[in-house]
Design an enzyme around this catalytic site. Structure first.
Site, short mmCIF file in Angstrom:
data_model
loop_
_atom_site.label_atom_id
_atom_site.label_comp_id
_atom_site.label_asym_id
_atom_site.label_seq_id
_atom_site.Cartn_x
_atom_site.Cartn_y
_atom_site.Cartn_z
N ASP A 1 34.40 41.92 60.15
CA ASP A 1 35.22 41.68 61.34
C ASP A 1 35.11 42.85 62.32
O ASP A 1 34.95 43.99 61.91
CB ASP A 1 36.67 41.49 60.92
N ASN B 1 33.10 42.72 65.40
CA ASN B 1 31.91 42.76 66.26
C ASN B 1 32.27 42.63 67.74
O ASN B 1 31.76 43.36 68.59
CB ASN B 1 30.93 41.65 65.88
N SER C 1 32.45 31.07 59.34
CA SER C 1 33.44 30.23 58.66
C SER C 1 33.50 28.84 59.26
O SER C 1 32.98 28.59 60.37
CB SER C 1 34.82 30.88 58.74
N THR C 2 34.15 27.92 58.56
CA THR C 2 34.33 26.57 59.08
C THR C 2 35.20 26.57 60.33
O THR C 2 35.16 25.63 61.13
CB THR C 2 34.96 25.66 58.01
N ASN D 1 34.99 29.00 62.64
CA ASN D 1 34.28 29.69 63.73
C ASN D 1 33.67 28.74 64.76
O ASN D 1 33.26 29.17 65.85
CB ASN D 1 33.18 30.59 63.17
#
Length: 256
Positions: free
Chosen positions: A36, A38, A81-82, A84
């Site tokens: 986490d 970025n 992730s799903t 995102n």
């Protein structure tokens, strides 16, 4: 398949002027990371978010090298992730292109270091070029017997558990399984990580203190480290310091 080293030897890692001393007998088998920060890294520098994701790939390479070097057996990285898919389309398109650039430059080194690429998550909905890059990397490294570099792509733990329950229910209906025989081990056999050990250490960077639907079953007794450091700023030395913090904890697994 995955065994801990028994040596009492130490691993010494230089961190600036300090010396990080790691105990080989206490290296975690499986480390999982929520990468986490970025976007915030890029924003702090007046750059577009995609610049942070690109720099984050360099951090992946650094941590992969360090993890393999000290004897970690599995490194699982939460890459997408799903949830995102809710991000801006431009950012999603860039993230979907990253695997091609990443693997094209890094696979030769992974082969040299005997590191195997694997993945968990629902791969079919990903763009064709993303799937091809991942499949190619897995194929090129499938003979490697060292550390597993496991990417969680289009992965969500709640979906994983739901699918496992559905498959168990189907097998019960087809008389392949009896309800009274369903145990914790049974459920683990139906998870995407059935071939991997449970997570010993979960790391999340950027200061956020939540799990974000990542490996909920597998981290039941993991040690958790929440670091303020943004993912692109994670170096080999910082990662080693996190492993040292893990080694300085006393894992009780519910006991004394």
């Amino acid at each position: 398949m995955f065994k801990r080293l028994n040596q009492v030897a130490k691993i010494f890692v230089h961190k600036k002027q300090d010396l990080i001393q790691l105990d080989v007998s206490s290296i975690p088998l499986h480390v999982a990371i929520i990468m986490d920060g970025n976007g915030r890294w890029a924003k702090n520098r007046g750059l577009p978010r995609i610049a942070g994701h690109k720099e984050g790939m360099n951090a992946v390479k650094k941590v992969t090298r360090a993890a393999s070097e000290i004897g970690i057996k599995v490194l699982t990285l939460y890459a997408f992730s799903t949830e995102n898919w809710k991000r801006p389309q431009e950012e999603i398109q860039f993230l979907m292109k990253l695997p091609s650039d990443f693997f094209d430059t890094f696979v030769p080194e992974l082969v040299e270091k005997n590191i195997r690429v694997m993945s968990i998550g629902e791969i079919d909905p990903l763009p064709l070029h993303t799937k091809e890059a991942l499949t190619r990397a897995c194929e090129q490294t499938k003979q490697n017997t060292g550390m597993v570099l496991n990417f969680a792509l289009n992965y969500g733990s709640q979906d994983e558990i739901c699918k496992a329950v559905q498959q168990i229910a189907q097998d019960v209906e087809q008389k392949k399984l009896h309800p009274k025989d369903i145990s914790r081990d049974t459920i683990e056999d139906y998870l995407m990580t059935h071939h991997l050990p449970d997570v010993d250490l979960l790391i999340r960077t950027s200061g956020e203190k939540r799990i974000s639907n990542f490996l909920l079953w597998q981290i039941a007794y993991s040690e958790l480290i929440f670091s303020e450091i943004l993912w692109p700023d994670v170096s080999e030395e910082i990662f080693m310091a996190m492993i040292l913090e893990y080694q300085n904890r006393h894992r009780r697994f519910g006991g004394l």
